[in-house]
Each structure stands twice: as structure tokens, then as C-alpha cells.
Scaffold this motif. Sequence first.
Motif, PDB file in Angstrom:
ATOM      1  N   LEU A  97      48.463  36.981  37.928  1.00  0.00           N
ATOM      2  CA  LEU A  97      47.826  37.217  36.632  1.00  0.00           C
ATOM      3  C   LEU A  97      46.760  38.289  36.714  1.00  0.00           C
ATOM      4  N   ASP A  98      46.042  38.339  37.836  1.00  0.00           N
ATOM      5  CA  ASP A  98      44.855  39.182  37.844  1.00  0.00           C
ATOM      6  C   ASP A  98      45.107  40.637  38.236  1.00  0.00           C
ATOM      7  N   GLU A  99      46.301  40.960  38.724  1.00  0.00           N
ATOM      8  CA  GLU A  99      46.579  42.367  39.028  1.00  0.00           C
ATOM      9  C   GLU A  99      47.810  42.910  38.289  1.00  0.00           C
TER      10      GLU A  99
ATOM     11  N   VAL B  51      41.640  41.989  28.411  1.00  0.00           N
ATOM     12  CA  VAL B  51      41.938  40.628  28.847  1.00  0.00           C
ATOM     13  C   VAL B  51      41.259  40.403  30.191  1.00  0.00           C
ATOM     14  N   ASP B  52      40.858  39.171  30.448  1.00  0.00           N
ATOM     15  CA  ASP B  52      40.139  38.937  31.704  1.00  0.00           C
ATOM     16  C   ASP B  52      41.107  38.651  32.844  1.00  0.00           C
ATOM     17  N   CYS B  53      40.546  38.467  34.026  1.00  0.00           N
ATOM     18  CA  CYS B  53      41.340  38.399  35.256  1.00  0.00           C
ATOM     19  C   CYS B  53      42.428  37.342  35.199  1.00  0.00           C
ATOM     20  N   ASP B  54      42.100  36.154  34.711  1.00  0.00           N
ATOM     21  CA  ASP B  54      43.122  35.102  34.694  1.00  0.00           C
ATOM     22  C   ASP B  54      43.780  34.959  33.322  1.00  0.00           C
ATOM     23  N   GLN B  55      43.545  35.941  32.484  1.00  0.00           N
ATOM     24  CA  GLN B  55      44.243  36.073  31.195  1.00  0.00           C
ATOM     25  C   GLN B  55      44.088  34.847  30.293  1.00  0.00           C
ATOM     26  N   ASP B  56      42.926  34.212  30.372  1.00  0.00           N
ATOM     27  CA  ASP B  56      42.687  33.121  29.426  1.00  0.00           C
ATOM     28  C   ASP B  56      41.550  33.442  28.452  1.00  0.00           C
TER      29      ASP B  56
ATOM     30  N   CYS C  72      35.121  40.967  34.531  1.00  0.00           N
ATOM     31  CA  CYS C  72      36.496  40.431  34.539  1.00  0.00           C
ATOM     32  C   CYS C  72      37.414  41.144  33.555  1.00  0.00           C
ATOM     33  N   PHE C  73      36.868  42.013  32.712  1.00  0.00           N
ATOM     34  CA  PHE C  73      37.677  42.623  31.656  1.00  0.00           C
ATOM     35  C   PHE C  73      38.029  44.061  32.027  1.00  0.00           C
ATOM     36  N   TYR C  74      38.803  44.209  33.081  1.00  0.00           N
ATOM     37  CA  TYR C  74      39.098  45.519  33.652  1.00  0.00           C
ATOM     38  C   TYR C  74      40.467  46.046  33.228  1.00  0.00           C
ATOM     39  N   ARG C  75      41.109  45.329  32.300  1.00  0.00           N
ATOM     40  CA  ARG C  75      42.394  45.788  31.772  1.00  0.00           C
ATOM     41  C   ARG C  75      42.396  45.749  30.258  1.00  0.00           C
TER      42      ARG C  75
END
Lengths: 124, 124
Positions: free
Chosen positions: A5-7, A81-86, B106-109
Amino acid sequence: MNATLDETSVFTPRWGADGLITAVTVDAASGAVLMVAHMNADALAATLATNEAHYWSRSRRELWHKGATSGAIQRVVEIRVDCDQDCLLLMVEPAGPACHTGRINCFYRRLGNNGLEPVTERSA
Amino acid sequence: MNATLDETSVFTPRWGADGLITAVTVDAASGAVLMVAHMNADALAATLATNEAHYWSRSRRELWHKGATSGAIQRVVEIRVDCDQDCLLLMVEPAGPACHTGRINCFYRRLGNNGLEPVTERSA
């Protein structure tokens, strides 16, 4: 933490058990936090289709086109969107106050030594 | 909307059914959103007692003293609450990256035409 999710470049919003994802809405010009709300899949789809922020109103239990009645439309400039997409970060150009109280943003009180006190700054 | 919540000076955090409240953490200097997490009553109490951000880790199901292992402590400068008191805004001085990926936030995308793409700016 889920590395897929995070990359990834695949947008995979992680809806909660209630079908909602948290949305933090900031002023695209200043970066200041305006409000925090929630979206369901319909609200996100409507936001993407119109470039205007739509949320899910948990209190009214209905799709909420922000500004539809007040005029304070939020034009969406970018969604992150944040690293864990929540969690989503909406960068918007607001046509009016984000808060139902008429204030520019919803975070107009700070925790002080004697409870809440007004925030006194240009942006609030 | 509950008028007793949105104009009162009484701090009345509205915990969700899961006992948690959403916390948006921003850089106190720039106002930029660093991360979004959750607090239970213990995490809020620990944050207030130490002036360092504590959260509730939903994945690990434990109190999470941010930076305790990574060193990226977040010194809390101010805590704000939103109109209906179901969200906190933590203004912090971060001693390191907020994100577990090592990024500042955390919002790098961002959501682009072909899925997620990296945000390329000084703050990300």
C-alpha cells in the motif's frame, strides 16, 4: 504496515468497516486545515467527477455536496493519500467558510489551561 | 449540529464507538499536515501529561508514543478541537519524519490521471 500500500502507484482507498474513509480538507493556497470529514465511495466518485468536494454526512446519513446550500463550494485542486491509504488529503479552493458556524475553518478553539479558548490568528 | 459543543469552552472530546478520536497532526511552523492517527483517552492523557504526541495504534492495539523507537518525537505546541469536538488538531515540532517510510509526512502521493504519483515539493 502493508508495503504493497505504501509504495504502490495503485490507488486503493481502504474504506473502514463503516464504508468510510477520513478526508482532511486543507486550503490549497495556505495548506491550513479547514475541516475533517468522511467520504464513502459515492462521495469520492462524485468529487472526482465534479472536482467539487463531496462527503458523506454521518449525522444526516446522506451524500453531502459541500456548499450546495451555503455556496461555500470547495473546488478540488489535488487529492493526496497517506501511506496506508486509509486517509485522504483534499487540497481545495474554498468559495466560503468551511465551518457551519460561519468560520473559515472548524478548528477555532485551542485547549488552554482553563478549557477551550478562541484561536486568535488571521486564518481562524 | 450540537450548539452546546460548537460554542462551549468545555473540552468534551467525542470518542467514537471504538473509543477513539481522529487526530490530525500538523507541523506547528508550517501548518503542513504530517499524518493522521487516532487517540484513545489514555493516549490523550499521556500527550497532555508529557507534551509529546501519543496515539493509539489500531494495528498493534497498543499505546503508541510517537518517536519512542525512531527518535521522531513530536513535541506538542498546541491542541485544537473542531466544531463538533470529534477531531483534534495537534500542532507539533517534529524531531524527525512523521511517516514510517522515512518521509517527512505521510501524504507523499497524489491522485493523478494514471493512479498515484509522487508529490514533488519541498515539504514531501
